[in-house]
Design an enzyme around this catalytic site. Structure first.
Site, PDB file in Angstrom:
ATOM      1  N   HIS A  67       0.669   5.526  -5.902  1.00  0.00           N
ATOM      2  CA  HIS A  67       0.410   7.143  -5.313  1.00  0.00           C
ATOM      3  C   HIS A  67       1.569   6.707  -4.102  1.00  0.00           C
ATOM      4  O   HIS A  67       1.147   5.770  -2.869  1.00  0.00           O
ATOM      5  CB  HIS A  67      -0.603   8.036  -4.858  1.00  0.00           C
ATOM      6  CG  HIS A  67      -1.826   7.110  -3.912  1.00  0.00           C
ATOM      7  ND1 HIS A  67      -2.248   6.160  -4.601  1.00  0.00           N
ATOM      8  CD2 HIS A  67      -2.017   7.295  -3.071  1.00  0.00           C
ATOM      9  CE1 HIS A  67      -3.256   5.164  -3.356  1.00  0.00           C
ATOM     10  NE2 HIS A  67      -2.770   5.943  -3.048  1.00  0.00           N
ATOM     11  N   THR A  69       0.513   8.633  -0.611  1.00  0.00           N
ATOM     12  CA  THR A  69      -0.296   9.047   0.381  1.00  0.00           C
ATOM     13  C   THR A  69      -0.390   9.883   1.122  1.00  0.00           C
ATOM     14  O   THR A  69       0.885   9.926   1.828  1.00  0.00           O
ATOM     15  CB  THR A  69      -1.867   8.393   0.954  1.00  0.00           C
ATOM     16  OG1 THR A  69      -2.072   7.873  -0.202  1.00  0.00           O
ATOM     17  CG2 THR A  69      -2.865   9.431   1.730  1.00  0.00           C
ATOM     18  N   HIS A 152       4.836   6.073   2.093  1.00  0.00           N
ATOM     19  CA  HIS A 152       5.354   4.831   1.145  1.00  0.00           C
ATOM     20  C   HIS A 152       4.329   5.058  -0.264  1.00  0.00           C
ATOM     21  O   HIS A 152       3.760   5.628  -0.417  1.00  0.00           O
ATOM     22  CB  HIS A 152       4.515   3.292   1.787  1.00  0.00           C
ATOM     23  CG  HIS A 152       3.157   3.951   2.331  1.00  0.00           C
ATOM     24  ND1 HIS A 152       2.359   5.089   3.239  1.00  0.00           N
ATOM     25  CD2 HIS A 152       1.299   2.784   1.841  1.00  0.00           C
ATOM     26  CE1 HIS A 152       1.055   4.267   3.479  1.00  0.00           C
ATOM     27  NE2 HIS A 152       0.998   3.150   2.450  1.00  0.00           N
ATOM     28  N   THR A 154       2.160   1.616  -1.784  1.00  0.00           N
ATOM     29  CA  THR A 154       1.234   0.026  -1.811  1.00  0.00           C
ATOM     30  C   THR A 154       1.577   0.544  -3.106  1.00  0.00           C
ATOM     31  O   THR A 154       0.920   0.209  -4.456  1.00  0.00           O
ATOM     32  CB  THR A 154      -0.362   0.379  -1.407  1.00  0.00           C
ATOM     33  OG1 THR A 154      -0.301   0.985   0.395  1.00  0.00           O
ATOM     34  CG2 THR A 154      -0.934  -0.718  -0.901  1.00  0.00           C
TER      35      THR A 154
HETATM   36  P1  2AM Z   1      -2.070   3.399   0.670  1.00  0.00           P
HETATM   37  O1  2AM Z   1      -1.713   5.426   1.149  1.00  0.00           O
HETATM   38  O2  2AM Z   1      -1.825   2.904   2.252  1.00  0.00           O
HETATM   39  O3  2AM Z   1      -2.571   3.264  -0.881  1.00  0.00           O
HETATM   40  C1  2AM Z   1      -7.347   5.351  -0.190  1.00  0.00           C
HETATM   41  O4  2AM Z   1      -8.168   4.130   0.267  1.00  0.00           O
HETATM   42  C2  2AM Z   1      -6.061   5.680  -0.197  1.00  0.00           C
HETATM   43  O5  2AM Z   1      -5.782   5.964   1.510  1.00  0.00           O
HETATM   44  C3  2AM Z   1      -5.441   4.973   0.266  1.00  0.00           C
HETATM   45  O6  2AM Z   1      -4.030   4.873  -0.734  1.00  0.00           O
HETATM   46  C4  2AM Z   1      -5.260   4.346   1.380  1.00  0.00           C
HETATM   47  O7  2AM Z   1      -3.826   3.470   1.584  1.00  0.00           O
HETATM   48  C5  2AM Z   1      -4.749   5.684   2.084  1.00  0.00           C
HETATM   49  N1  2AM Z   1      -5.847   5.182   3.673  1.00  0.00           N
HETATM   50  C6  2AM Z   1      -7.272   5.119   3.525  1.00  0.00           C
HETATM   51  N2  2AM Z   1      -7.071   5.036   5.062  1.00  0.00           N
HETATM   52  C7  2AM Z   1      -6.450   5.747   5.620  1.00  0.00           C
HETATM   53  C8  2AM Z   1      -6.051   5.785   6.521  1.00  0.00           C
HETATM   54  N3  2AM Z   1      -7.153   5.857   8.152  1.00  0.00           N
HETATM   55  N4  2AM Z   1      -4.897   6.761   7.158  1.00  0.00           N
HETATM   56  C9  2AM Z   1      -3.971   6.734   5.839  1.00  0.00           C
HETATM   57  N5  2AM Z   1      -3.579   6.297   5.167  1.00  0.00           N
HETATM   58  C10 2AM Z   1      -5.370   6.020   4.311  1.00  0.00           C
END
Ligand code: 2AM
Length: 221
Positions: A67, A69, A152, A154
């Site tokens: 996904h 985010t 992005h 991951t």
């Molecule tokens: P990602 O977007 O790089 O994959 C649950 O942890 C999701 O939220 C993951 O997809 C993670 O990274 C994202 N995430 C975790 N902490 C975050 C933060 N402080 N800011 C933005 N995205 C975050």
């Protein structure tokens, strides 16, 4: 949808169609194979691990759906998450389909990910401060990048690294690409131009973006 519930999800984002996830994963694993065979990469493999035989595919780990985010809410604990969830555009688009354009692959000693080029319509779901919030605030110069630069997917993290790092690595890579420090190491691959950004960071700009279908939704912890 989750946007109407009292409790907020862990995060909102664009979830790649399960059938298309395989397309993205195999593209990435083929790229890792190609990268491993590059002389330029082998010269710098010590930046990943001191082991003689580095296996990039085993180096990165990933669990859960692929996904992009949009808003990390942390169940409502994160700044501005309630405000985000209450926006009309978030409610309207919740559970709707869209096409994500993946335009680059990035590999660092910490993360493996793709850049996502958000459309103007998708940017309406990008939160205020989406590029600069949280740990991104400490990336020098982050405010100079175009809105949505942190978007992005991951694809994997090195042992002990949290997924949030991928967006930070991407911001850093984009700042380096934008700067004057043009890399001497540039390899033309079938998939696109691969550049070395120093300190184990590799960036492949795709000749043709990879377009995948995705659903805008939320995921609970
Ligand atoms: P990602 O977007 O790089 O994959 C649950 O942890 C999701 O939220 C993951 O997809 C993670 O990274 C994202 N995430 C975790 N902490 C975050 C933060 N402080 N800011 C933005 N995205 C975050």
């Amino acid at each position: 949808g989750a946007a109407d519930d009292d409790r907020l999800p862990l995060f909102f984002g664009f979830f790649i169609n399960p059938f298309e996830q395989e397309k993205v994963k195999s593209f990435a694993s083929n790229f890792l194979k190609t990268l491993s065979t590059q002389e330029a990469f082998r010269e710098h493999s010590g930046e990943f691990s001191s082991e003689k035989e580095l296996n990039l595919e085993q180096y990165f780990h990933h669990e859960g759906p692929l996904h992009c985010t949009t808003k990390f809410c942390d169940g409502g604990k994160a700044d501005g998450s309630g405000k985000y969830a209450l926006q009309e555009v978030v409610k309207e688009r919740y559970n709707s389909e869209t096409k994500l354009s993946l335009t680059a692959l990035m590999v660092t000693p910490r993360t493996l990910g793709t850049r996502v080029a958000l459309t103007p319509e998708q940017l309406e779901l990008w939160p205020e401060g989406g590029d600069t919030d949280g740990p991104a605030a400490s990336v020098p110069g982050v405010g100079t990048l175009p809105v949505g630069s942190r978007a992005h997917v991951t694809l994997g993290c090195a042992m002990g690294v949290e997924a949030v790092q991928t967006g930070l690595d991407l911001l850093e890579a984009e700042l380096l690409l934008k700067g004057d420090q043009t890399s001497d190491v540039r390899v033309e691959l079938e998939q696109g131009a691969l550049v070395y950004l120093g300190e184990g960071r590799w960036f492949l700009t795709l000749k043709e973006p990879m377009v995948v279908s995705a659903i805008f939704s939320g995921q609970s912890a």
